[in-house]
Design an enzyme around this catalytic site. Structure first.
Site, PDB file in Angstrom:
ATOM      1  N   TRP A   1       3.940 -91.571  79.700  1.00 39.84           N
ATOM      2  CA  TRP A   1       2.517 -91.090  80.113  1.00 39.84           C
ATOM      3  C   TRP A   1       2.579 -90.220  81.464  1.00 39.84           C
ATOM      4  O   TRP A   1       1.644 -89.666  82.154  1.00 39.84           O
ATOM      5  CB  TRP A   1       1.696 -92.056  80.676  1.00 39.84           C
ATOM      6  CG  TRP A   1       1.927 -93.034  81.920  1.00 39.84           C
ATOM      7  CD1 TRP A   1       3.338 -93.221  82.103  1.00 39.84           C
ATOM      8  CD2 TRP A   1       1.015 -93.571  82.678  1.00 39.84           C
ATOM      9  NE1 TRP A   1       3.495 -93.817  83.630  1.00 39.84           N
ATOM     10  CE2 TRP A   1       1.926 -94.066  83.815  1.00 39.84           C
ATOM     11  CE3 TRP A   1      -0.092 -93.587  82.844  1.00 39.84           C
ATOM     12  CZ2 TRP A   1       1.459 -94.722  84.819  1.00 39.84           C
ATOM     13  CZ3 TRP A   1      -0.931 -94.266  83.926  1.00 39.84           C
ATOM     14  CH2 TRP A   1       0.033 -95.043  84.922  1.00 39.84           C
ATOM     15  N   ASP A   2       3.770 -89.854  81.907  1.00 40.23           N
ATOM     16  CA  ASP A   2       4.169 -88.999  82.969  1.00 40.23           C
ATOM     17  C   ASP A   2       3.577 -87.587  83.010  1.00 40.23           C
ATOM     18  O   ASP A   2       3.254 -87.130  84.146  1.00 40.23           O
ATOM     19  CB  ASP A   2       5.557 -88.833  83.474  1.00 40.23           C
ATOM     20  CG  ASP A   2       6.419 -90.192  83.501  1.00 40.23           C
ATOM     21  OD1 ASP A   2       6.320 -91.136  82.740  1.00 40.23           O
ATOM     22  OD2 ASP A   2       6.681 -90.282  84.661  1.00 40.23           O
TER      23      ASP A   2
ATOM     24  N   GLU B   1       2.944-102.937  84.369  1.00 40.53           N
ATOM     25  CA  GLU B   1       4.228-103.101  83.423  1.00 40.53           C
ATOM     26  C   GLU B   1       4.938-104.689  83.895  1.00 40.53           C
ATOM     27  O   GLU B   1       5.715-105.160  82.957  1.00 40.53           O
ATOM     28  CB  GLU B   1       5.479-102.072  83.928  1.00 40.53           C
ATOM     29  CG  GLU B   1       4.974-100.632  83.319  1.00 40.53           C
ATOM     30  CD  GLU B   1       6.089 -99.898  83.325  1.00 40.53           C
ATOM     31  OE1 GLU B   1       6.995-100.067  84.077  1.00 40.53           O
ATOM     32  OE2 GLU B   1       6.020 -98.864  82.586  1.00 40.53           O
TER      33      GLU B   1
ATOM     34  N   LYS C   1       3.663-104.255  90.076  1.00 38.35           N
ATOM     35  CA  LYS C   1       4.652-103.370  90.322  1.00 38.35           C
ATOM     36  C   LYS C   1       4.105-101.822  90.829  1.00 38.35           C
ATOM     37  O   LYS C   1       5.211-101.390  91.733  1.00 38.35           O
ATOM     38  CB  LYS C   1       5.640-102.991  88.737  1.00 38.35           C
ATOM     39  CG  LYS C   1       6.720-101.956  88.899  1.00 38.35           C
ATOM     40  CD  LYS C   1       7.181-101.717  87.543  1.00 38.35           C
ATOM     41  CE  LYS C   1       8.104-100.607  87.557  1.00 38.35           C
ATOM     42  NZ  LYS C   1       8.782-100.294  86.070  1.00 38.35           N
ATOM     43  N   GLN C   2       3.362-101.460  90.307  1.00 35.13           N
ATOM     44  CA  GLN C   2       2.821-100.087  90.821  1.00 35.13           C
ATOM     45  C   GLN C   2       1.449-100.121  90.579  1.00 35.13           C
ATOM     46  O   GLN C   2       0.682-100.731  90.102  1.00 35.13           O
ATOM     47  CB  GLN C   2       3.732 -99.210  90.038  1.00 35.13           C
ATOM     48  CG  GLN C   2       3.185 -99.089  88.545  1.00 35.13           C
ATOM     49  CD  GLN C   2       4.004 -98.295  87.472  1.00 35.13           C
ATOM     50  OE1 GLN C   2       4.166 -97.009  87.931  1.00 35.13           O
ATOM     51  NE2 GLN C   2       4.770 -98.575  86.482  1.00 35.13           N
TER      52      GLN C   2
END
Length: 800
Positions: free
Chosen positions: A353-354, A492, A612-613
């Site tokens: 998805w970057d 994630e 995580k993010q």
């Protein structure tokens, strides 16, 4: 000495060499070569690599008693390899020299961003007192996408003799650039053949094992003076030997000009014949360098972004690597956005998805490239439809990791390097990738006014993604809401509930909200289509009034969980245990990969409120505050400033930042909120690869999403630029560390609109154009102004 246009790496540290190689990668959007020393071969310190966009291959490996199949971006034969040694008049022959030789006295690398040229200087002094200076100059041609060039100059100090040189094409390469993948099969190339033509052009051809892509590299080696000794060929290598007379105080040079072709190229042809023919007629070094620099000058003009000071210098490096991965040449290829660029083998060259973080910048500066990248997704609609059908749904279910075919490439097992255990990988459940594609399609249409795309391939993408969300959302009568279950969010870490038998969590807020947004945008696009096109798509996709009505209802009634006055990352997140963050930081210092730490202790991150993010806060990246409020209003939820601020603070305290994208998003959100820690996160995003903050990951490939995202941070967050069908919106929220910037961009056919942001002032210049007499701009406070074509206007900004 580094300048705003050069990056200098002084000294030689084997532990940092791989990161330098990645940061010094040179490419042209079609292929790229890592900045490895030509003397080096793959080992602990060095990893030469050449990668062509879209050139991938699938291999099986035996892991933990299971056959695991992975598709990888293939490491191609090394065209740059060159070794040399001294043959003096009055002494023994020296050893082949490398940066690791004990006779090295000085070593430096300089990357010229303006011209796309890498220069490496080495200075040797052996036990006999012989001193030799070596300068390598390399570029991958930005105008001719098939060529790369390397010039090596030798200068003897205080002695004369002969330099023996071997110019090599090395086909004995494998994929071994990522340590945790080394248990996997990396031998992607087979069918090697090598030879040297009568005119001295050396060549090597091979093919990938399963995808059967044919690859050919031809090299023309030249020098003045030239004393050719001979050539040798094995099945997978050519080596041309030269002896160059070196007189005291004078220099001699060798130039390698390489042509790379594959069977993926269009128009089709025999790669070997094309490579030999192309390199045979390539211009000399000086002419090639001049045309290469001219192509870079054009790119810098079109991609202009200027920020003063050290942040601006880093941003220029980020832009350099974005343009090397995604240049105008990329628009002609069938490729997506590789998460780690063409710079290394991490993530196997897959498309994640970057692009959500990359396409906003590319769209504003190189819309043809953005269109080509979106067409990569459109060509894989059949695979996404098939995946949805196999899962029991309608529409298009795009894979979390995409490669050549568009099927799911996410591995089923992943290695925890800390524990040494192979574990199940459930990250393929990140269905939100479909919404990322929809968002990019929508933003592309808003920025470019490309109705041909929006009503054609773009409409098909949006409608099929909406069909999937409309099908996967299930009605919960108790809540009178639609729910999306069994997914993994951007976080994630959380891939299951504690002690659950099946993977997945329910009602990830980011997934649900973006699904609702995608449904609403699909309805909007469908309503705006010409009648004939509406009928065509309705017939082809199977849209009827009942389906469209369901989309509208679901888009207004998707469930979003809350707890303790904040948006819940997913249903039940607030019931998880709190983690003792201080204890883990004191024990491990770096806890970015908290999931690996806990697993190595026999625990699981699924038990904790640890992220995580950026996950929920991704909503603040995608949507301006007013847009986000309106979206929640449409869903029947109240999201005022107080709720959002509490939500931001809540997740800031519970995020380990295990992804390079996390700091970018947090910096973006805090900048819009004018939070005091905004710069700290923005700075982390800027330094992520430059300082290799994650400890060794840069050497495996740069983080393209973060690099492009920092460019977008300046333009769309700090300068507040948003493009819409009726004009531009500019609402700056500058940071004191970056109070000014200048950039040009494209909008609805205008090519060189320029914005200058200064403290308290905003300048807008619109170029002369026959397309429209003026540009409409909405400034802070909903102030509407116009800027005529050929005019530059300045505006006062409110003090905040």
């Amino acid at each position: 000495m580094s300048t705003e246009w050069t990056w200098d790496f002084s000294g030689y540290d084997p532990k940092k060499e791989r990161a330098v190689e990645a940061l010094c990668t040179l490419g042209n959007g079609r292929f790229a070569t890592r900045g490895a020393a030509p003397e080096s071969t793959a080992g602990t310190a060095h990893y030469p690599g050449t990668y062509a966009a879209g050139c991938s291959n699938r291999l099986s490996s035996d892991i933990a008693g299971e056959q695991v199949c992975n598709e990888d971006m293939v490491n191609l034969p090394d065209w740059s390899r060159l070794r040399y040694r001294c043959l003096p008049d009055d002494g023994p022959a020296g050893q082949w020299l490398t940066p690791d030789d004990p006779s090295v006295r000085r070593c430096s690398v300089s990357l010229d961003l303006r011209g796309g040229v890498l220069t490496r200087h080495l200075f040797f002094q052996d036990g006999h007192g012989r001193r030799l200076g070596v300068t390598h100059t390399r570029f991958v041609h930005m105008s001719d996408p098939y060529l790369a060039v390397q010039r090596t100059a030798f200068h003897g100090y205080g002695w004369s003799g002969v330099i023996e040189v071997e110019s090599i094409i090395d086909g004995n390469v494998i994929n071994a650039g990522v340590e945790r993948y080394r248990g996997l099969n990396g031998r992607h190339l087979t069918g090697h053949r090598a030879g040297v033509e009568m005119d001295g052009v050396a060549w090597l051809s091979c093919r990938t094992r399963s995808s059967r892509i044919r690859i050919a590299i031809a090299v023309r080696t030249s020098s003045r003076p030239l004393v050719a000794v001979g050539a040798s060929c094995t099945q997978a290598e050519t080596a041309q030997r030269l002896r160059l007379p070196l007189s005291r105080g004078h220099s001699v040079a060798v130039v390698k000009c390489a042509a790379l072709y594959t069977s993926l190229d269009r128009p089709p042809g025999d790669p070997l014949s094309l490579a030999v023919e192309h390199v045979s007629h390539a211009p000399a070094f000086t002419a090639l360098l001049a045309s290469h620099r001219a192509a870079w000058e054009r790119l810098w003009s079109q991609g202009e972004l200027k920020v003063p000071g050290e942040p601006g210098r880093i941003l220029r490096l980020h832009l350099f690597h974005v343009l090397q991965t995604l240049s105008p040449h990329t628009a002609e290829l069938d490729v997506g956005v590789p998460a780690r660029g063409l710079h290394g083998e991490a993530y196997r060259g897959h498309v994640f998805w970057d692009e959500l973080f990359v396409l906003p910048y590319v769209t504003l500066h190189f819309p043809e490239v953005a269109r080509g990248l979106l067409m990569y997704r459109h060509r894989r609609l059949p695979a996404a439809r098939s995946a949805a059908q196999q899962a029991g749904f309608r529409g298009a279910m795009f894979p979390w990791q995409s490669g050549s075919s568009g099927v799911e490439e996410t591995q089923t097992l992943h290695l925890n390097p800390r524990s040494g255990r192979w574990l199940p990988d459930h990250s393929h459940l990140q269905r939100h990738v479909g919404s990322a594609i929809a968002w990019n399609v929508w933003r592309y249409g808003q920025s470019t006014g490309d109705t041909g795309f929006v009503q054609g391939p773009g409409a098909e993408l949006l409608l099929d993604i909406a069909r999937y969300w409309g099908a996967v959302a299930t009605y919960d009568a108790d809540r009178d809401r639609y729910r999306i279950r069994g997914v993994v969010g951007p976080d994630e870490y959380h891939d299951a509930y504690p002690k659950a038998a099946a993977p997945g969590i329910d009602d990830n807020a980011y997934t649900n909200v973006t699904a609702a947004w995608s449904l609403a945008r699909a309805l909007e696009v469908f309503d705006g289509l010409p009648a004939a096109r509406r009928r065509e798509l309705a017939e082809r996709i199977g849209l009827d009034d009942e389906t469209l009505s369901r989309w509208d209802v679901v888009s207004r009634r998707v469930y979003v969980p809350f707890h303790d006055g904040v948006i819940s990352q997913f249903e039940g997140y607030g019931e998880l245990a709190e983690l003792d963050w201080d204890a883990y930081r004191s024990r491990y210092c770096d806890i970015r990969r908290l999931d690996r730490i806990l697993e190595s202790e026999g625990d699981t991150v699924n038990r904790y409120q640890a992220t995580k993010q950026a996950d929920t806060l991704m909503l603040g990246y995608l949507f301006r505050p007013a847009e986000l409020r309106a979206l929640f209003d449409r869903l029947g939820y109240r999201l005022d400033d107080d709720v959002w601020r509490r939500t931001v603070g809540y997740y800031l305290a519970r995020t380990s930042h295990g992804s390079s994208l996390s700091s970018l998003v947090h910096g973006w959100v805090l900048a819009r909120e004018r939070g005091p820690d905004a710069w700290r996160y923005c700075e982390d995003a800027l330094l992520g690869d430059v300082a290799d903050i994650q400890g060794g990951t840069t050497g495996e490939g740069i983080h393209l999403g973060t690099m492009a995202g920092t460019l977008d941070l300046v333009e769309r967050s700090l300068a507040g630029l948003e493009a819409g069908p009726d004009g531009l919106r500019i609402d700056p929220t500058p940071l004191c560390e970056m109070p000014r910037c200048t950039f040009t961009f494209c909008y609805h056919g205008h090519r060189d609109i320029r914005v200058r942001l200064l403290p308290g002032r905003l300048g807008i210049r619109v170029p002369h154009s026959r397309l429209t007499p003026s540009l409409r701009v909405c400034l802070p406070g909903e102030r509407l102004v116009t800027v005529a074509a050929g005019e530059q206007r300045w505006f006062r900004l409110p003090v905040r």
